[in-house]
Motif scaffolding. Structure first.
Motif, PDB file in Angstrom:
ATOM      1  N   LEU A   1      -8.164  -2.157  11.946  1.00 20.60           N
ATOM      2  CA  LEU A   1      -6.772  -1.944  12.218  1.00 20.60           C
ATOM      3  C   LEU A   1      -6.437  -0.884  13.172  1.00 20.60           C
ATOM      4  CD1 LEU A   1      -5.250  -2.590   8.767  1.00 20.60           C
ATOM      5  CD2 LEU A   1      -4.849  -4.146  10.521  1.00 20.60           C
TER       6      LEU A   1
ATOM      7  N   THR B   1      -9.416  13.699  18.019  1.00 27.25           N
ATOM      8  CA  THR B   1      -9.100  14.724  16.978  1.00 27.25           C
ATOM      9  C   THR B   1      -9.573  14.540  15.615  1.00 27.25           C
ATOM     10  OG1 THR B   1      -6.916  13.822  16.340  1.00 27.25           O
ATOM     11  CG2 THR B   1      -6.971  15.232  18.102  1.00 27.25           C
ATOM     12  N   GLU B   2     -10.011  13.447  15.419  1.00 28.58           N
ATOM     13  CA  GLU B   2     -10.764  13.218  14.080  1.00 28.58           C
ATOM     14  C   GLU B   2     -11.681  12.128  14.284  1.00 28.58           C
ATOM     15  OE1 GLU B   2      -8.474  15.515  11.384  1.00 28.58           O
ATOM     16  OE2 GLU B   2     -10.056  14.264  10.779  1.00 28.58           O
TER      17      GLU B   2
ATOM     18  N   TYR C   1      -8.664   1.994  11.973  1.00 30.77           N
ATOM     19  CA  TYR C   1      -8.832   2.071  10.567  1.00 30.77           C
ATOM     20  C   TYR C   1      -9.659   0.929  10.160  1.00 30.77           C
ATOM     21  CZ  TYR C   1      -5.165   5.500   9.121  1.00 30.77           C
ATOM     22  OH  TYR C   1      -4.543   6.582   8.466  1.00 30.77           O
TER      23      TYR C   1
ATOM     24  N   VAL D   1      -9.095   9.160  15.369  1.00 30.60           N
ATOM     25  CA  VAL D   1      -7.828   9.430  15.636  1.00 30.60           C
ATOM     26  C   VAL D   1      -7.826  10.187  17.103  1.00 30.60           C
ATOM     27  CG1 VAL D   1      -5.645  10.741  15.349  1.00 30.60           C
ATOM     28  CG2 VAL D   1      -7.202   9.988  13.413  1.00 30.60           C
TER      29      VAL D   1
ATOM     30  N   PHE E   1       0.901  -1.435   0.037  1.00 27.78           N
ATOM     31  CA  PHE E   1       0.122   0.158  -0.033  1.00 27.78           C
ATOM     32  C   PHE E   1       0.946   1.157   0.043  1.00 27.78           C
ATOM     33  CE2 PHE E   1      -4.300  -1.630   0.645  1.00 27.78           C
ATOM     34  CZ  PHE E   1      -3.853  -2.911   1.367  1.00 27.78           C
TER      35      PHE E   1
ATOM     36  N   GLY F   1      -6.141  18.989  13.617  1.00 25.51           N
ATOM     37  CA  GLY F   1      -5.825  17.750  14.147  1.00 25.51           C
ATOM     38  C   GLY F   1      -4.859  17.004  13.351  1.00 25.51           C
ATOM     39  N   ALA F   2      -5.027  15.787  13.772  1.00 22.13           N
ATOM     40  CA  ALA F   2      -3.994  14.559  13.241  1.00 22.13           C
ATOM     41  C   ALA F   2      -4.950  14.382  12.091  1.00 22.13           C
ATOM     42  CB  ALA F   2      -3.597  13.741  13.963  1.00 22.13           C
TER      43      ALA F   2
ATOM     44  N   LEU G   1      -9.827   5.568   7.350  1.00 20.46           N
ATOM     45  CA  LEU G   1      -9.574   6.182   8.895  1.00 20.46           C
ATOM     46  C   LEU G   1     -10.941   6.507   9.328  1.00 20.46           C
ATOM     47  CD1 LEU G   1      -7.418   7.374  10.520  1.00 20.46           C
ATOM     48  CD2 LEU G   1      -7.878   9.586   9.678  1.00 20.46           C
TER      49      LEU G   1
ATOM     50  N   GLN H   1     -10.519  -1.942   6.908  1.00 21.36           N
ATOM     51  CA  GLN H   1     -10.248  -2.292   5.851  1.00 21.36           C
ATOM     52  C   GLN H   1     -11.140  -3.330   5.192  1.00 21.36           C
ATOM     53  OE1 GLN H   1      -6.397  -4.669   5.683  1.00 21.36           O
ATOM     54  NE2 GLN H   1      -6.060  -3.967   3.746  1.00 21.36           N
TER      55      GLN H   1
ATOM     56  N   TYR I   1      -5.134   5.383  16.400  1.00 19.82           N
ATOM     57  CA  TYR I   1      -5.907   5.333  15.335  1.00 19.82           C
ATOM     58  C   TYR I   1      -6.599   4.321  15.028  1.00 19.82           C
ATOM     59  CZ  TYR I   1      -2.104   8.631  14.077  1.00 19.82           C
ATOM     60  OH  TYR I   1      -1.140   9.464  13.827  1.00 19.82           O
TER      61      TYR I   1
ATOM     62  N   LYS J   1     -11.310  -2.093  -1.237  1.00 16.38           N
ATOM     63  CA  LYS J   1     -11.243  -0.651  -0.921  1.00 16.38           C
ATOM     64  C   LYS J   1     -10.137  -0.363  -0.125  1.00 16.38           C
ATOM     65  CE  LYS J   1     -15.135   0.842   0.314  1.00 16.38           C
ATOM     66  NZ  LYS J   1     -16.371   1.343   1.380  1.00 16.38           N
ATOM     67  N   PRO J   2      -9.750   1.051  -0.012  1.00 11.89           N
ATOM     68  CA  PRO J   2      -8.704   1.448   0.502  1.00 11.89           C
ATOM     69  C   PRO J   2      -8.886   1.679   2.072  1.00 11.89           C
ATOM     70  CG  PRO J   2      -9.249   3.119  -1.333  1.00 11.89           C
ATOM     71  CD  PRO J   2     -10.355   2.119  -1.316  1.00 11.89           C
ATOM     72  N   LEU J   3      -7.831   1.637   2.605  1.00 10.30           N
ATOM     73  CA  LEU J   3      -8.064   1.557   4.212  1.00 10.30           C
ATOM     74  C   LEU J   3      -8.873   2.925   4.509  1.00 10.30           C
ATOM     75  CD1 LEU J   3      -5.511  -0.346   4.204  1.00 10.30           C
ATOM     76  CD2 LEU J   3      -5.189   0.400   6.495  1.00 10.30           C
TER      77      LEU J   3
ATOM     78  N   LEU K   1      -3.155   9.011   7.818  1.00  8.17           N
ATOM     79  CA  LEU K   1      -2.809   8.694   6.376  1.00  8.17           C
ATOM     80  C   LEU K   1      -3.813   8.091   5.544  1.00  8.17           C
ATOM     81  CD1 LEU K   1       0.578   6.372   7.382  1.00  8.17           C
ATOM     82  CD2 LEU K   1       0.260   8.939   6.788  1.00  8.17           C
TER      83      LEU K   1
ATOM     84  N   PHE L   1      -4.587   6.198   2.416  1.00  8.41           N
ATOM     85  CA  PHE L   1      -4.217   4.868   1.533  1.00  8.41           C
ATOM     86  C   PHE L   1      -4.750   4.752  -0.043  1.00  8.41           C
ATOM     87  CE2 PHE L   1      -1.581   2.687   4.683  1.00  8.41           C
ATOM     88  CZ  PHE L   1      -2.186   3.249   5.946  1.00  8.41           C
ATOM     89  N   GLY L   2      -3.864   4.094  -0.801  1.00  4.86           N
ATOM     90  CA  GLY L   2      -4.479   3.642  -2.072  1.00  4.86           C
ATOM     91  C   GLY L   2      -5.228   2.207  -1.806  1.00  4.86           C
ATOM     92  N   LYS L   3      -5.517   1.506  -2.760  1.00  2.00           N
ATOM     93  CA  LYS L   3      -6.161   0.389  -3.036  1.00  2.00           C
ATOM     94  C   LYS L   3      -5.154  -0.783  -2.861  1.00  2.00           C
ATOM     95  CE  LYS L   3     -10.637   1.642  -5.166  1.00  2.00           C
ATOM     96  NZ  LYS L   3     -11.512   1.224  -6.311  1.00  2.00           N
ATOM     97  N   GLY L   4      -3.966  -0.646  -3.053  1.00  2.00           N
ATOM     98  CA  GLY L   4      -2.954  -1.384  -2.809  1.00  2.00           C
ATOM     99  C   GLY L   4      -2.613  -2.293  -4.222  1.00  2.00           C
TER     100      GLY L   4
END
Lengths: 118, 112
Positions: free
Chosen positions: B90, B55-56, B35, B48, A91, A102-103, B45, B37, B33, B41-43, A106, A108-111
């Protein structure tokens, strides 16, 4: 619109050959970070390599290197001398500057599912 | 001992059940965090926490409720889930919010 695009859903590569996994990204920010992670069948995401947007040299970590082409917004992962243990999902991810203070984590792409054949 | 530990590894639950996912990090990090999956599909978020403060919250349905009692522990409380919530969840941590993430092995959740 996708921020991270990985165009190769799957790849088969012969053992000991070099592999290039493609990643393009979309951002209007000047400061960002690019990451590659490996996910074996066990599920854990393993950090491989990082490239900052202001880094002048391509990042390298052992057999992994990142071919960073900023103008093309491209951050391809190169694995030299592939091994059977490299078979996994890979990925590409990006961290952009804060939004709202805020934070952001990341994106991510689909992989890409990489299979190394003996 | 792995840096980020998630339990359970696998969970099967009905739509009326209440369960919790647990994450513990032994790395001294300040940010944690969640996540999601899903297949193909992408992970995504979900939440957070930075220094125990959320914060998220990326528009996650209220049937997912996070809890961060301290910088080392993170929970995800689940109730009245839907079959489409079946996924690998995750947990990750990082030293600061600008640093690389360290992930756990995930909890594979199946909602029947």
């Amino acid at each position: 619109a996708q921020k991270i695009t990985q165009t190769q859903p799957g790849m088969f590569v012969q053992e000991k050959e070099a592999v290039t996994l493609d990643c393009t990204y979309d951002t209007s920010d000047q400061s960002y970070g690019l990451f590659w992670y490996k996910q074996p069948s066990s599920g854990e995401m393993i950090f491989l390599i990082y490239q900052g947007s202001y880094d002048e040299q391509n990042a390298t970590e052992g057999r992994y290197s990142l071919n960073f082409q900023k103008a093309r917004k491209s951050a391809n992962l190169v694995i030299s001398a592939s091994q059977l243990g490299d078979s996994a999902m890979y990925f590409c991810a990006m961290r952009e500057p804060y939004s709202g203070g805020g934070a952001d984590g990341l994106t991510f792409g689909k992989g890409t599912h990489l299979i190394i054949q003996p | 001992e792995t840096g980020v530990t998630q339990t359970p590894r696998h969970l099967v639950m009905g739509m009326t059940n209440k369960k919790s996912l647990k994450c513990e990090q032994h790395l001294g990090h300040n940010a944690m965090y969640w996540y999601k999956q899903s297949a193909k599909k992408p992970l995504e978020l979900m939440f957070v926490y930075n220094f125990k403060e959320q914060t998220e919250n990326n528009s996650v349905p209220s049937r997912f409720s996070p809890e961060c009692p301290n910088s080392s522990h993170l929970f995800l409380h689940l109730h009245t889930l839907q079959p489409e919530d079946s996924a690998l969840y995750l947990c990750a941590s990082s030293q600061g919010t600008r640093e690389k993430l360290f992930f756990g092995s995930g909890t594979q959740l199946s909602v029947l």
